[in-house]
Design an enzyme around this catalytic site. Structure first.
Site, PDB file in Angstrom:
ATOM      1  N   ARG A  95      -8.444 -20.286  -1.952  1.00 10.02           N
ATOM      2  CA  ARG A  95      -7.363 -20.135  -0.976  1.00 10.02           C
ATOM      3  C   ARG A  95      -6.279 -21.193  -1.127  1.00 10.02           C
ATOM      4  NH1 ARG A  95      -5.626 -21.707   4.140  1.00 10.02           N
ATOM      5  NH2 ARG A  95      -4.693 -20.036   5.361  1.00 10.02           N
ATOM      6  N   ARG A 110       8.180   4.123  -4.682  1.00 10.00           N
ATOM      7  CA  ARG A 110       8.296   3.137  -3.591  1.00 10.00           C
ATOM      8  C   ARG A 110       7.297   2.004  -3.786  1.00 10.00           C
ATOM      9  NH1 ARG A 110       7.547   5.100   2.451  1.00 10.00           N
ATOM     10  NH2 ARG A 110       5.400   5.268   1.740  1.00 10.00           N
ATOM     11  N   TYR A 131       0.822  -1.203   0.000  1.00  8.77           N
ATOM     12  CA  TYR A 131       0.000   0.000   0.000  1.00  8.77           C
ATOM     13  C   TYR A 131       0.853   1.248   0.000  1.00  8.77           C
ATOM     14  CZ  TYR A 131       0.692   0.841   5.059  1.00  8.77           C
ATOM     15  OH  TYR A 131       1.217   1.120   6.294  1.00  8.77           O
ATOM     16  N   LEU A 179      10.889   1.196   7.351  1.00  9.97           N
ATOM     17  CA  LEU A 179      10.339   1.637   6.070  1.00  9.97           C
ATOM     18  C   LEU A 179      11.120   2.865   5.583  1.00  9.97           C
ATOM     19  CD1 LEU A 179       7.861   1.031   4.157  1.00  9.97           C
ATOM     20  CD2 LEU A 179       6.895   3.105   5.129  1.00  9.97           C
TER      21      LEU A 179
HETATM   22  N1  PDD Z   1       2.696   4.956   7.463  1.00 12.70           N
HETATM   23  N2  PDD Z   1       7.359   3.736   9.042  1.00 12.70           N
HETATM   24  C1  PDD Z   1       6.216   3.025   9.049  1.00 12.70           C
HETATM   25  C2  PDD Z   1       6.190   1.718   9.760  1.00 12.70           C
HETATM   26  C3  PDD Z   1       5.075   3.528   8.399  1.00 12.70           C
HETATM   27  O1  PDD Z   1       3.932   2.813   8.401  1.00 12.70           O
HETATM   28  C4  PDD Z   1       5.132   4.795   7.757  1.00 12.70           C
HETATM   29  C5  PDD Z   1       3.957   5.381   7.036  1.00 12.70           C
HETATM   30  C6  PDD Z   1       6.353   5.504   7.796  1.00 12.70           C
HETATM   31  C7  PDD Z   1       6.531   6.845   7.117  1.00 12.70           C
HETATM   32  O2  PDD Z   1       6.567   6.720   5.715  1.00 12.70           O
HETATM   33  P1  PDD Z   1       6.082   7.911   4.777  1.00 12.70           P
HETATM   34  O3  PDD Z   1       6.845   9.130   5.172  1.00 12.70           O
HETATM   35  O4  PDD Z   1       6.394   7.453   3.412  1.00 12.70           O
HETATM   36  O5  PDD Z   1       4.589   8.082   5.042  1.00 12.70           O
HETATM   37  C8  PDD Z   1       7.449   4.930   8.430  1.00 12.70           C
HETATM   38  C9  PDD Z   1       1.516   5.365   6.742  1.00 12.70           C
HETATM   39  C10 PDD Z   1       1.283   6.830   6.742  1.00 12.70           C
HETATM   40  C11 PDD Z   1       0.316   4.560   7.236  1.00 12.70           C
HETATM   41  O6  PDD Z   1       0.507   3.367   7.413  1.00 12.70           O
HETATM   42  O7  PDD Z   1      -0.787   5.103   7.399  1.00 12.70           O
END
Ligand code: PDD
Length: 283
Positions: free
Chosen positions: A100, A52, A33, A204
């Protein structure tokens, strides 16, 4: 008022949008996602999010559902149809639907789902107050660099934080902070250096992180990419997190201990302003 969402080639009211119960996203969390923020009706740093997404798809051997241009056209159409000024666009790709089985069939058509969420991004009450976080063990899998939807550990961590009267959790593995449950984590150490964990399979690669570190380099903010401990964070000048949904947001309390004077710090506030400027114009 019902939102218009997008499912597999169709824009539809949210009450009419359907995905199969045999979808592998539902059965196995076999899905990736992206979350892109929207400010003033504009998608923020979206090309980087789509890049990404491509990487996440490639890492799990899933075909892309459409070109970046086609996906961005859907995102823009959703923003327009829902009259979204501020909020996020959520996008999910699953491997598709079939009976499944752990293994999947070659040529399975991916499922593509997108929807919007309206919410304050720029002037959010939490950003003004700053977040209270608790530290918890990082229970996630070892490929946290892939933006996969298997978010049960994050849900459990955030619920534990909520029950403890906090807003979020910082996750700890091998004695150091990996990241927040849904954001990247930073401290400003006692010498004024910005400290954050380097990229690896442990975290991430945040799109907000990437842009912010570039902006810091331009602004001459000294940076050290290294892991840090909760103990070090407790004595830091400032702490903050970044993500597409909360941009740059101060952390004002960790495990019940105030950070600095218990308010979002001056560098955190400056970096939020600098990021907002980027988001409104260049991002
Ligand atoms: N989350 N680390 C994790 C585990 C995340 O789930 C996210 C983002 C980030 C920050 O990544 P970015 O700057 O690309 O949003 C770091 C999103 C916002 C979510 O799960 O809602």
């Amino acid at each position: 008022m019902s939102r218009i969402v997008y499912v597999n080639g169709r824009f539809a009211p949210e009450t009419e949008a359907m995905v199969s119960i045999f979808d592998r996203g539902f059965l196995f969390a076999d899905a990736v996602y992206e979350v892109t923020s929207v400010i003033g009706g504009r998608l923020v740093d979206n090309r980087a999010h789509l890049a990404r997404l491509r990487r996440s798809l490639a890492e799990i051997d899933m075909p892309a559902p459409a070109s970046d241009e086609a996906i961005e056209a859907i995102q823009r159409e959703l923003v327009a149809r829902n009259g979204l000024d501020e909020g996020i666009v959520y996008l999910q790709v699953t491997r598709g639907a079939e009976d499944r089985d752990f293994t999947w069939s070659a040529g399975l058509a991916p499922t593509l789902v997108l929807f919007t969420q309206a919410r304050p991004v720029v002037d959010s009450p939490l950003a003004r107050r700053g977040l209270k976080v608790i530290s918890l063990p990082d229970l996630r899998w070892r490929r946290r660099d892939i933006k996969a939807t298997g978010l049960l550990p994050a849900c459990l961590a955030k619920m534990a934080a909520k029950r403890a009267g906090a807003d979020d959790a910082w996750l700890v593995a091998g004695g150091t902070v990996t990241e927040g449950a849904s954001n990247n984590a930073y401290i400003i150490d006692r010498t004024g250096r910005l400290v954050t964990r380097p990229l690896s399979q442990d975290i991430l690669p945040g799109i907000t992180r990437r842009a912010l570190l570039e902006l810091c380099a331009r602004e001459g903010v000294p940076l050290e990419e290294r892991p840090f401990t909760i103990e070090e964070a407790l004595t830091a000048r400032e702490a903050f997190v970044t993500s597409a949904s909360i941009l740059v947001t101060g952390v004002v309390e960790i495990d019940g201990h105030p950070i600095g004077d218990g308010k979002p710090g001056p560098l955190t506030r400056r970096l939020r302003e600098i990021y907002l400027e980027f988001a409104r114009t260049g991002g």
